[in-house]
Motif scaffolding. Structure first.
Motif, short mmCIF file in Angstrom:
data_model
loop_
_atom_site.label_atom_id
_atom_site.label_comp_id
_atom_site.label_asym_id
_atom_site.label_seq_id
_atom_site.Cartn_x
_atom_site.Cartn_y
_atom_site.Cartn_z
N ALA A 19 0.84 -1.21 0.00
CA ALA A 19 0.00 0.00 0.00
C ALA A 19 0.87 1.25 0.00
O ALA A 19 0.58 2.22 -0.72
CB ALA A 19 -0.93 0.00 1.21
N THR A 20 1.93 1.25 0.78
CA THR A 20 2.83 2.40 0.83
C THR A 20 3.52 2.61 -0.51
O THR A 20 3.62 3.74 -0.99
CB THR A 20 3.89 2.20 1.93
OG1 THR A 20 3.23 1.93 3.16
CG2 THR A 20 4.76 3.42 2.09
N SER A 21 3.99 1.53 -1.12
CA SER A 21 4.68 1.68 -2.41
C SER A 21 3.72 2.18 -3.49
O SER A 21 4.11 2.99 -4.33
CB SER A 21 5.32 0.36 -2.83
OG SER A 21 4.35 -0.62 -3.04
N ASN A 22 2.48 1.73 -3.47
CA ASN A 22 1.50 2.23 -4.44
C ASN A 22 1.24 3.72 -4.25
O ASN A 22 1.14 4.48 -5.21
CB ASN A 22 0.19 1.47 -4.34
CG ASN A 22 0.31 0.07 -4.87
OD1 ASN A 22 1.22 -0.25 -5.62
ND2 ASN A 22 -0.61 -0.79 -4.48
N ALA A 23 1.11 4.15 -3.00
CA ALA A 23 0.85 5.57 -2.74
C ALA A 23 2.05 6.43 -3.14
O ALA A 23 1.89 7.50 -3.72
CB ALA A 23 0.53 5.78 -1.27
N PRO A 67 -1.34 14.08 -1.26
CA PRO A 67 -2.62 14.47 -0.65
C PRO A 67 -2.48 14.61 0.86
O PRO A 67 -1.63 13.96 1.49
CB PRO A 67 -3.55 13.32 -1.01
CG PRO A 67 -2.73 12.27 -1.62
CD PRO A 67 -1.36 12.78 -1.85
N PRO A 68 -3.30 15.44 1.47
CA PRO A 68 -3.22 15.64 2.93
C PRO A 68 -3.45 14.37 3.74
O PRO A 68 -2.88 14.20 4.82
CB PRO A 68 -4.32 16.66 3.23
CG PRO A 68 -4.61 17.31 1.93
CD PRO A 68 -4.28 16.33 0.87
N SER A 69 -4.26 13.44 3.21
CA SER A 69 -4.50 12.22 3.98
C SER A 69 -3.25 11.35 4.07
O SER A 69 -3.16 10.49 4.95
CB SER A 69 -5.66 11.42 3.38
OG SER A 69 -5.41 11.15 2.03
N MET A 70 -2.28 11.57 3.20
CA MET A 70 -1.02 10.84 3.28
C MET A 70 -0.28 11.22 4.57
O MET A 70 0.42 10.39 5.15
CB MET A 70 -0.17 11.15 2.05
CG MET A 70 0.99 10.26 1.85
SD MET A 70 0.42 8.64 1.35
CE MET A 70 1.95 7.95 0.84
N HIS A 71 -0.46 12.45 5.01
CA HIS A 71 0.17 12.87 6.27
C HIS A 71 -0.42 12.10 7.44
O HIS A 71 0.29 11.74 8.38
CB HIS A 71 0.00 14.38 6.47
CG HIS A 71 0.62 15.18 5.38
ND1 HIS A 71 0.12 16.37 4.95
CD2 HIS A 71 1.71 14.95 4.60
CE1 HIS A 71 0.86 16.86 3.98
NE2 HIS A 71 1.83 16.01 3.75
N PHE A 72 -1.73 11.84 7.41
CA PHE A 72 -2.35 11.04 8.47
C PHE A 72 -1.84 9.60 8.43
O PHE A 72 -1.68 8.97 9.47
CB PHE A 72 -3.88 11.05 8.33
CG PHE A 72 -4.49 12.39 8.63
CD1 PHE A 72 -4.33 12.99 9.87
CD2 PHE A 72 -5.20 13.06 7.66
CE1 PHE A 72 -4.87 14.23 10.14
CE2 PHE A 72 -5.75 14.30 7.92
CZ PHE A 72 -5.59 14.89 9.16
N PHE A 116 -3.15 1.30 6.95
CA PHE A 116 -3.38 0.53 5.73
C PHE A 116 -4.62 1.05 5.01
O PHE A 116 -4.59 1.28 3.80
CB PHE A 116 -3.53 -0.96 6.06
CG PHE A 116 -3.94 -1.78 4.88
CD1 PHE A 116 -3.03 -2.10 3.90
CD2 PHE A 116 -5.25 -2.21 4.75
CE1 PHE A 116 -3.41 -2.85 2.79
CE2 PHE A 116 -5.64 -2.96 3.66
CZ PHE A 116 -4.72 -3.28 2.67
N TYR A 117 -5.70 1.23 5.74
CA TYR A 117 -6.92 1.73 5.11
C TYR A 117 -6.74 3.14 4.56
O TYR A 117 -7.25 3.47 3.49
CB TYR A 117 -8.10 1.69 6.08
CG TYR A 117 -8.79 0.37 6.11
CD1 TYR A 117 -9.83 0.08 5.24
CD2 TYR A 117 -8.42 -0.62 7.00
CE1 TYR A 117 -10.47 -1.14 5.25
CE2 TYR A 117 -9.04 -1.85 7.03
CZ TYR A 117 -10.06 -2.10 6.14
OH TYR A 117 -10.68 -3.32 6.16
N LEU A 118 -6.00 3.99 5.29
CA LEU A 118 -5.75 5.34 4.79
C LEU A 118 -4.98 5.29 3.47
O LEU A 118 -5.30 5.99 2.52
CB LEU A 118 -4.95 6.13 5.81
CG LEU A 118 -5.71 6.78 6.95
CD1 LEU A 118 -4.75 7.27 8.02
CD2 LEU A 118 -6.55 7.92 6.43
N CYS A 119 -3.97 4.45 3.44
CA CYS A 119 -3.11 4.39 2.26
C CYS A 119 -3.80 3.73 1.08
O CYS A 119 -3.66 4.18 -0.05
CB CYS A 119 -1.84 3.64 2.63
SG CYS A 119 -0.53 3.89 1.46
N ILE A 120 -4.55 2.69 1.33
CA ILE A 120 -5.17 1.94 0.24
C ILE A 120 -6.34 2.71 -0.37
O ILE A 120 -6.63 2.59 -1.55
CB ILE A 120 -5.58 0.53 0.70
CG1 ILE A 120 -5.51 -0.47 -0.44
CG2 ILE A 120 -6.94 0.51 1.29
CD1 ILE A 120 -4.17 -0.84 -0.88
#
Length: 155
Positions: free
Chosen positions: A63-67, A78-83, A124-128
């Motif tokens: 998930a991290t590598s995809n983001a 995106p701001p949600s990446m900071h969360f 995980f849910y945030l990133c995916i």
């Protein structure tokens, strides 16, 4: 009146032992009886492997590598990446503190480990769901909330 008495009993039990779900369950009676009379050889190490940690690591890593790949292509975060990164920091800190306090505070260490699992799952849910369309984001977060409710009810 019966309901009130049951609630009072539940509160008394909860206050005596605040986290009973953290204790390992006792072995079944038939297993305990068979262990005393006829010891069995232990299974090989490969059969005792807990798959939850490798599976979590793989899911979170992918998930991290995809983001991050999306960020390289589009050039914006995106701001949600900071969360997401904040959730990882909290999860890592929880595990680190739990490992150091476990000899003196075993229940607190177990609670911190559970908190770390919660934050890893949240990350995980945030990133995916970061780049999903709104309809799939809603469905994914509904599954997340439903899973949390099931965990709370069953434990």
């Amino acid at each position: 009146m019966e309901v009130a008495n049951k609630c009072i009993q539940w509160v008394k039990i909860t206050l005596r032992k605040p986290f009973p779900f953290l204790d390992p369950p006792p072995p079944p009676p038939e297993l305990a009886a068979s262990e005393d009379s006829n010891p069995k050889p232990s299974p090989p190490q490969a059969q005792q492997l807990d798959w939850s940690i490798p599976l979590t690591s793989y899911c979170l890593g992918s998930a991290t590598s995809n983001a991050l790949l999306f960020r390289q292509i589009h050039g914006k975060t995106p701001p949600s990446m900071h969360f997401f990164f904040l959730a990882l920091v909290i999860a890592f800190s929880s595990v680190m503190v739990a490992k150091f306090i476990s000899p003196k505070f075993p229940y607190a260490a177990k609670m911190l480990e559970l908190a770390a699992i919660f934050w890893v799952a949240t990350g995980f849910y945030l990133c995916i769901t970061l780049f999903l369309p709104l309809s799939l984001k809603i469905v994914s977060w509904f599954i997340y909330c439903f899973s949390l409710i099931v965990i709370i009810v069953c434990s």
